[in-house]
Motif scaffolding. Structure first.
Motif, PDB file in Angstrom:
ATOM      1  N   ALA A 118      -1.174   1.114  -9.857  1.00 24.17           N
ATOM      2  CA  ALA A 118      -0.399   0.924  -8.629  1.00 24.17           C
ATOM      3  C   ALA A 118      -1.042   1.619  -7.436  1.00 24.17           C
ATOM      4  CB  ALA A 118       1.043   1.393  -8.840  1.00 24.17           C
ATOM      5  N   PRO A 119      -1.316   2.938  -7.511  1.00 24.58           N
ATOM      6  CA  PRO A 119      -1.981   3.556  -6.365  1.00 24.58           C
ATOM      7  C   PRO A 119      -3.387   3.018  -6.128  1.00 24.58           C
ATOM      8  CG  PRO A 119      -1.802   5.111  -8.192  1.00 24.58           C
ATOM      9  CD  PRO A 119      -0.941   3.940  -8.536  1.00 24.58           C
ATOM     10  N   ALA A 120      -4.059   2.585  -7.189  1.00 31.24           N
ATOM     11  CA  ALA A 120      -5.402   2.008  -7.013  1.00 31.24           C
ATOM     12  C   ALA A 120      -5.332   0.732  -6.180  1.00 31.24           C
ATOM     13  CB  ALA A 120      -6.039   1.726  -8.370  1.00 31.24           C
ATOM     14  N   LEU A 121      -4.351  -0.130  -6.485  1.00 32.47           N
ATOM     15  CA  LEU A 121      -4.179  -1.357  -5.710  1.00 32.47           C
ATOM     16  C   LEU A 121      -3.751  -1.058  -4.280  1.00 32.47           C
ATOM     17  CD1 LEU A 121      -2.442  -3.680  -8.338  1.00 32.47           C
ATOM     18  CD2 LEU A 121      -4.770  -3.888  -7.426  1.00 32.47           C
ATOM     19  N   LEU A 122      -2.919  -0.031  -4.123  1.00 30.36           N
ATOM     20  CA  LEU A 122      -2.481   0.357  -2.779  1.00 30.36           C
ATOM     21  C   LEU A 122      -3.680   0.783  -1.933  1.00 30.36           C
ATOM     22  CD1 LEU A 122      -0.093   0.925  -0.841  1.00 30.36           C
ATOM     23  CD2 LEU A 122      -0.045   3.251  -1.769  1.00 30.36           C
ATOM     24  N   VAL A 123      -4.552   1.589  -2.513  1.00 32.44           N
ATOM     25  CA  VAL A 123      -5.745   2.026  -1.795  1.00 32.44           C
ATOM     26  C   VAL A 123      -6.640   0.833  -1.462  1.00 32.44           C
ATOM     27  CG1 VAL A 123      -7.886   3.355  -2.004  1.00 32.44           C
ATOM     28  CG2 VAL A 123      -5.718   4.360  -2.750  1.00 32.44           C
ATOM     29  N   LEU A 124      -6.799  -0.099  -2.405  1.00 28.06           N
ATOM     30  CA  LEU A 124      -7.633  -1.276  -2.171  1.00 28.06           C
ATOM     31  C   LEU A 124      -7.105  -2.101  -0.999  1.00 28.06           C
ATOM     32  CD1 LEU A 124      -9.920  -3.200  -2.962  1.00 28.06           C
ATOM     33  CD2 LEU A 124      -8.349  -4.258  -4.611  1.00 28.06           C
ATOM     34  N   LEU A 125      -5.799  -2.337  -0.986  1.00 26.21           N
ATOM     35  CA  LEU A 125      -5.212  -3.124   0.099  1.00 26.21           C
ATOM     36  C   LEU A 125      -5.272  -2.376   1.421  1.00 26.21           C
ATOM     37  CD1 LEU A 125      -2.164  -4.723  -1.746  1.00 26.21           C
ATOM     38  CD2 LEU A 125      -4.240  -5.868  -0.957  1.00 26.21           C
ATOM     39  N   ARG A 126      -5.162  -1.053   1.345  1.00 28.40           N
ATOM     40  CA  ARG A 126      -5.300  -0.258   2.568  1.00 28.40           C
ATOM     41  C   ARG A 126      -6.712  -0.390   3.128  1.00 28.40           C
ATOM     42  NH1 ARG A 126      -2.406   1.200   6.774  1.00 28.40           N
ATOM     43  NH2 ARG A 126      -3.083   3.175   7.685  1.00 28.40           N
ATOM     44  N   ILE A 127      -7.706  -0.464   2.249  1.00 32.39           N
ATOM     45  CA  ILE A 127      -9.087  -0.661   2.695  1.00 32.39           C
ATOM     46  C   ILE A 127      -9.234  -2.028   3.358  1.00 32.39           C
ATOM     47  CG2 ILE A 127     -11.459  -0.987   1.887  1.00 32.39           C
ATOM     48  CD1 ILE A 127     -10.872   1.168  -0.235  1.00 32.39           C
ATOM     49  N   VAL A 128      -8.623  -3.056   2.762  1.00 33.96           N
ATOM     50  CA  VAL A 128      -8.669  -4.399   3.353  1.00 33.96           C
ATOM     51  C   VAL A 128      -8.039  -4.380   4.739  1.00 33.96           C
ATOM     52  CG1 VAL A 128      -7.842  -6.769   3.139  1.00 33.96           C
ATOM     53  CG2 VAL A 128      -8.713  -5.568   1.124  1.00 33.96           C
ATOM     54  N   GLN A 129      -6.890  -3.697   4.877  1.00 34.75           N
ATOM     55  CA  GLN A 129      -6.269  -3.561   6.186  1.00 34.75           C
ATOM     56  C   GLN A 129      -7.221  -2.918   7.186  1.00 34.75           C
ATOM     57  OE1 GLN A 129      -2.601  -1.312   5.737  1.00 34.75           O
ATOM     58  NE2 GLN A 129      -1.406  -3.144   6.114  1.00 34.75           N
ATOM     59  N   GLY A 130      -7.847  -1.830   6.754  1.00 31.56           N
ATOM     60  CA  GLY A 130      -8.740  -1.112   7.650  1.00 31.56           C
ATOM     61  C   GLY A 130      -9.924  -1.958   8.085  1.00 31.56           C
ATOM     62  N   VAL A 131     -10.533  -2.690   7.148  1.00 29.05           N
ATOM     63  CA  VAL A 131     -11.664  -3.548   7.492  1.00 29.05           C
ATOM     64  C   VAL A 131     -11.234  -4.621   8.492  1.00 29.05           C
ATOM     65  CG1 VAL A 131     -13.278  -5.268   6.576  1.00 29.05           C
ATOM     66  CG2 VAL A 131     -12.890  -3.129   5.330  1.00 29.05           C
ATOM     67  N   ALA A 132     -10.067  -5.216   8.271  1.00 32.96           N
ATOM     68  CA  ALA A 132      -9.578  -6.256   9.177  1.00 32.96           C
ATOM     69  C   ALA A 132      -9.328  -5.713  10.574  1.00 32.96           C
ATOM     70  CB  ALA A 132      -8.303  -6.878   8.610  1.00 32.96           C
ATOM     71  N   ILE A 133      -8.672  -4.562  10.652  1.00 31.29           N
ATOM     72  CA  ILE A 133      -8.385  -3.964  11.958  1.00 31.29           C
ATOM     73  C   ILE A 133      -9.678  -3.569  12.661  1.00 31.29           C
ATOM     74  CG2 ILE A 133      -7.448  -1.887  13.038  1.00 31.29           C
ATOM     75  CD1 ILE A 133      -5.047  -2.124  11.446  1.00 31.29           C
ATOM     76  N   GLY A 134     -10.696  -3.217  11.857  1.00 30.99           N
ATOM     77  CA  GLY A 134     -11.962  -2.840  12.449  1.00 30.99           C
ATOM     78  C   GLY A 134     -12.556  -3.909  13.343  1.00 30.99           C
ATOM     79  N   GLY A 135     -12.248  -5.169  13.065  1.00 33.37           N
ATOM     80  CA  GLY A 135     -12.763  -6.248  13.895  1.00 33.37           C
ATOM     81  C   GLY A 135     -11.748  -6.848  14.836  1.00 33.37           C
ATOM     82  N   GLU A 136     -10.468  -6.582  14.632  1.00 34.92           N
ATOM     83  CA  GLU A 136      -9.411  -7.239  15.395  1.00 34.92           C
ATOM     84  C   GLU A 136      -9.327  -6.752  16.846  1.00 34.92           C
ATOM     85  OE1 GLU A 136      -6.297  -9.293  16.901  1.00 34.92           O
ATOM     86  OE2 GLU A 136      -7.233  -9.720  14.958  1.00 34.92           O
TER      87      GLU A 136
END
Length: 441
Positions: A118-136
């Motif tokens: 569960a926390p592993a998936l949370l961290v993974l999705l948080r990384i996806v959020q961060g990468v997306a915001i990095g370009g938005e």
């Protein structure tokens, strides 16, 4: 020799571009700030349970920092393709990534159901959020400033940046509603609802964004002879400009972390009800709907430098008085301290879009603005929250002194950087690859 001037679209096109950018910024801030608020309220118990609740809080804020660490990666990746392929296509991709990651967070199993997965998936999705915001953010900003009249870049950017407080308002309202649930219901299913609401925002945002036109300055630059194969290399050849672009944003990001995200943890620790602090966050977010566009438009008249510099000086002088208001343990003074802190943050933050855009040429602008802005977000926002939670909990008794010192230090960084940067207002955005640092003074 006369300057090259890019063609300007009509007002209807510009309004659509600004509205598209507004929606993207709303989604960005709604999703990212929602995570920070939930990290303070429930994520420690849901994903990082243990005998020590302090460890859970630090761990949940650690995943918050992971999202910030991923943002410069997104800035590099989407900046590269945004400078090579185009602004519009990257913005559609980033919006989709951000919205889907948030929806999936709302569907995650917790630690009790899935263990360490569960926390592993949370961290993974948080990384996806961060990468997306990095370009938005940079892409949305460039679409607006590259369409706008040079004399009104601040005004139009201010309308775009209303998405920041509006996203905060929406996320705060969503949290305020679900935290009214009984604690058992909040922990079992209530916390998921605000994340699932991201699907609605994503649908509306994509509908508008798909119909906007590409940046006219980018279209003009497609035929430029000097088109760098790797824009990042071109940006890093002038490290001084990049360093200033990063340092200017550290102060406002630190204040966002301290006044909004971490204030919930601090306020609870010194005796305020969670609902009172959440209401304070809502008040300052609503205030930003007015003050951010005003400060941004003001930068068209008096200059980007003067507005940012005024905010930086204010936080250096007022960081300790702001926490003195909060420490009075009266709700009205809590609100007063938060409003004052956020007003200062708005002054530093509002002109960042045009200021950073005017520091880079068209063929490297997406990369330069993205990387500078997201590096500032990482240092000023991500590490500030992690450092604040670690120092605060390690000190035993709650103390605002390290928080005020941190706010002052970050304000000093912005003050020195904007002083060194000088004035950028009115610079020609039709230039292509050259990065430039205006002479201060």
């Amino acid at each position: 020799m006369s300057e090259t001037v890019a063609p300007r679209p009509d007002s209807a096109v510009l309004r659509k571009v600004a509205f598209s950018g507004l929606l993207g910024t709303v989604i960005e801030y709604y999703d990212f700030l929602l995570y920070g608020t939930m990290a303070a309220i429930v994520f420690g118990r849901l994903f990082f349970p243990g005998s020590d609740p302090v460890v859970g809080t630090i761990a949940s804020f650690g995943t918050l920092a992971v999202g910030y660490v991923a943002r410069p990666v997104g800035g590099i990746v989407f900046g590269h393709f945004g400078d090579r392929i185009g602004r519009k296509s990257m913005l559609i991709f980033t919006m989709t990534m951000m919205g889907l990651a948030s929806v999936l967070i709302g569907l995650l199993p917790t630690y009790s159901a899935f263990g360490v997965g569960a926390p592993a998936l949370l961290v993974l999705l948080r990384i996806v959020q961060g990468v997306a915001i990095g370009g938005e953010w940079a892409g949305a900003t460039l679409m607006v400033v590259e369409h706008a009249d040079p004399r009104r870049r601040g005004l139009w950017n201010g309308l775009l940046q209303m998405g920041s407080p509006l996203g905060s308002v929406l996320s705060t309202i969503a949290v305020a509603l679900v935290t009214r649930l009984p604690e058992e219901q909040l922990l079992s299913w209530g916390w998921r609802l605000p994340f699932l609401f991201s699907a609605v925002l994503l649908g509306v945002g994509l509908y508008v964004r798909i119909s906007v036109t590409e940046s006219p300055l980018f279209e003009q630059a497609r035929t430029a002879a000097e088109k760098p194969r790797i824009p990042l290399v071109q940006v890093l050849r002038n490290p001084g400009t990049f360093a200033l672009a990063c340092a200017v944003g550290i102060g406002p990001f630190a204040l966002t972390a301290l006044v909004s995200t971490f204030m919930i943890t601090y306020g609870k620790a010194i005796g305020y009800a969670t609902s009172d602090v959440v209401n304070g966050v809502l008040i300052v977010a609503v205030m930003g709907l007015v003050t951010i566009p005003l400060f941004s438009a003001l930068s068209d008249r008096v200059g980007r430098r003067a507005v940012v510099l005024g905010g930086a000086v204010a936080i250096v002088l007022l960081a300790f008085p702001i926490y003195a208001l909060v420490n009075a343990k009266t709700v009205a003074l809590l609100f007063a301290g938060m409003v004052l802190g956020q007003l200062i943050q708005n002054a530093m933050y509002a002109p960042l879009g045009p200021l950073l855009s005017e520091m880079f040429g068209t063929n490297v602008r997406y990369t330069g603005v993205s990387l500078g802005y997201q590096a500032a977000a990482l240092i000023g926002g991500g590490f500030t929250s992690l450092f604040a939670s670690s120092v605060f909990t390690a000190s035993g008794a709650p103390s605002s002194t390290p928080l005020a010192i941190l706010a002052t230090a970050c304000g000093l960084v912005t003050l020195v950087a904007v002083w060194r940067t000088g004035e950028t207002r009115g610079r020609d955005l039709a230039e292509t690859t050259r990065t430039r640092t205006p002479v201060s003074g």
